[in-house]
Design a protein around this motif. Structure first.
Motif, short mmCIF file in Angstrom:
data_model
loop_
_atom_site.label_atom_id
_atom_site.label_comp_id
_atom_site.label_asym_id
_atom_site.label_seq_id
_atom_site.Cartn_x
_atom_site.Cartn_y
_atom_site.Cartn_z
N PRO A 44 -13.73 0.75 17.54
CA PRO A 44 -14.64 1.21 16.48
C PRO A 44 -15.91 0.36 16.37
N ILE A 45 -17.00 1.03 16.03
CA ILE A 45 -18.25 0.34 15.69
C ILE A 45 -18.14 -0.10 14.24
N ASN A 46 -18.40 -1.35 13.99
CA ASN A 46 -18.25 -1.88 12.64
C ASN A 46 -19.61 -2.09 11.98
N ASN A 47 -19.92 -1.26 11.01
CA ASN A 47 -21.18 -1.38 10.28
C ASN A 47 -21.02 -2.08 8.93
N THR A 48 -19.94 -2.82 8.79
CA THR A 48 -19.68 -3.54 7.54
C THR A 48 -19.71 -5.04 7.80
N THR A 49 -19.57 -5.81 6.73
CA THR A 49 -19.56 -7.27 6.86
C THR A 49 -18.16 -7.82 7.08
N ALA A 50 -17.16 -6.94 7.11
CA ALA A 50 -15.77 -7.37 7.32
C ALA A 50 -15.53 -7.54 8.82
N ALA A 51 -15.39 -8.76 9.27
CA ALA A 51 -15.30 -9.05 10.70
C ALA A 51 -14.06 -8.43 11.35
N ASP A 52 -12.97 -8.28 10.60
CA ASP A 52 -11.73 -7.80 11.18
C ASP A 52 -11.54 -6.29 11.04
N ALA A 53 -12.52 -5.59 10.51
CA ALA A 53 -12.37 -4.15 10.26
C ALA A 53 -12.09 -3.36 11.52
N SER A 54 -12.81 -3.65 12.60
CA SER A 54 -12.64 -2.90 13.84
C SER A 54 -11.24 -3.07 14.41
N ASP A 55 -10.76 -4.32 14.50
CA ASP A 55 -9.43 -4.57 15.06
C ASP A 55 -8.34 -3.95 14.20
N CYS A 56 -8.48 -4.06 12.87
CA CYS A 56 -7.49 -3.48 11.97
C CYS A 56 -7.42 -1.97 12.12
N LEU A 57 -8.56 -1.34 12.26
CA LEU A 57 -8.60 0.12 12.37
C LEU A 57 -8.04 0.58 13.71
N THR A 58 -8.32 -0.18 14.77
CA THR A 58 -7.86 0.19 16.11
C THR A 58 -6.35 0.36 16.15
N THR A 59 -5.63 -0.47 15.41
CA THR A 59 -4.17 -0.42 15.45
C THR A 59 -3.61 0.86 14.85
N THR A 60 -4.41 1.60 14.09
CA THR A 60 -3.90 2.79 13.40
C THR A 60 -4.34 4.10 14.03
N LEU A 61 -5.34 4.08 14.89
CA LEU A 61 -5.94 5.32 15.38
C LEU A 61 -5.07 6.09 16.37
N THR A 62 -4.52 5.39 17.36
CA THR A 62 -3.78 6.10 18.39
C THR A 62 -2.52 6.78 17.85
N SER A 63 -1.83 6.11 16.95
CA SER A 63 -0.62 6.72 16.38
C SER A 63 -0.98 7.95 15.55
N ALA A 64 -2.10 7.89 14.83
CA ALA A 64 -2.53 9.03 14.02
C ALA A 64 -2.88 10.22 14.91
N LEU A 65 -3.51 9.97 16.05
CA LEU A 65 -3.83 11.05 16.99
C LEU A 65 -2.56 11.62 17.61
N GLY A 66 -1.60 10.74 17.88
CA GLY A 66 -0.34 11.20 18.44
C GLY A 66 0.39 12.16 17.50
N ARG A 67 0.28 11.90 16.21
CA ARG A 67 0.95 12.76 15.23
C ARG A 67 0.37 14.16 15.19
N VAL A 68 -0.88 14.33 15.61
CA VAL A 68 -1.48 15.68 15.60
C VAL A 68 -1.51 16.30 16.99
#
Length: 233
Positions: A44-68
């Motif tokens: 993910p591209i992170n446009n926020t000041t939260a440095a860990d946002a991209s890594d945290c989001l990455t862990t949730t995306l593939t499983s969510a796509l698998g469910r659909v």
């Protein structure tokens, strides 16, 4: 008669405030014409000041796509491969033709994700955590956008009022501060992914694949947004 007119006008105003829903076919006809099976999710591209946002989001995306119903490549493995090639951020890939991901990885589609909001807000007797994400799925065969969605989820972190008066307010404020400070973003991001990806026409491995054209789960404003405009809460 006058009261009736007022009620009709009020009903119209209320109806106008309700977000319009449209079917998956109305929102994403290209997806049904070019239904991908395999999806490669870019970091993910992170446009926020939260440095860990991209890594945290990455862990949730593939499983969510698998469910659909889609087959996805391991997100962290893709990230490591890109880093080994000297690509440290997804911004460096924005001008790379999607066809390259088909050539090198065999993916039918590539997903671009942008973190717009990853915020904690705290006020005296209340607080909330907000996660906002923009998604775009592009065909690696044609380069066209098959699906895009922008969504925001806000989770209330206000503490429960344990009594009246000043003492109760102080306890509530402390509880809110603790809950807001310790809120884990990963479940919030995962919930937002599930809600947003439920608007995607289901993939090959979902039992409703090819049967969801008329399902009204899409908020029109979330699917047909101005890409140049900032995300709103």
């Amino acid at each position: 008669m006058r009261k009736l007119i007022v009620l009709v006008l009020l009903a119209g105003v209320v109806a106008g405030c309700v977000p319009k829903q449209i079917t998956k076919m109305e929102a994403f006809p290209n997806m049904y014409q070019n239904m991908p099976v395999t999806v490669l999710v870019l970091p993910p591209i992170n446009n926020t000041t939260a440095a860990d946002a991209s890594d945290c989001l990455t862990t949730t995306l593939t499983s969510a796509l698998g469910r659909v119903g889609f087959y996805t490549y391991p997100a962290m493995a893709i990230s490591d491969i890109l880093k080994s090639e000297g690509i440290s951020s997804t911004e460096m890939l924005l001008n790379v033709p999607p066809a390259k991901f088909r050539q090198y990885f065999g993916a039918d589609a590539v997903m671009y994700v942008t973190v717009d909001q990853w915020d904690t807000s705290y006020y005296v007797i209340g607080g909330h955590v907000t996660v906002g994400i923009t998604y775009a799925l592009k065909s690696t065969a044609t380069g066209e956008t098959l699906w895009k969605y922008r969504n925001v989820l806000q989770v209330d972190t206000s503490g429960q009022n344990s009594g009246g008066g000043l003492a109760g307010l102080i306890v509530q404020a402390v509880a809110t501060a603790v809950k807001t400070a310790t809120q884990d973003y990963v479940p919030v991001a995962n919930q937002l992914n599930v809600i947003s990806l439920n608007t995607v026409p289901f993939g090959k491995y979902h039992p409703e694949h090819g049967k969801d054209q008329n399902v009204m789960t899409v908020f029109e404003k979330n699917a047909r947004f101005d890409e140049s405009a900032p995300a709103k809460k």
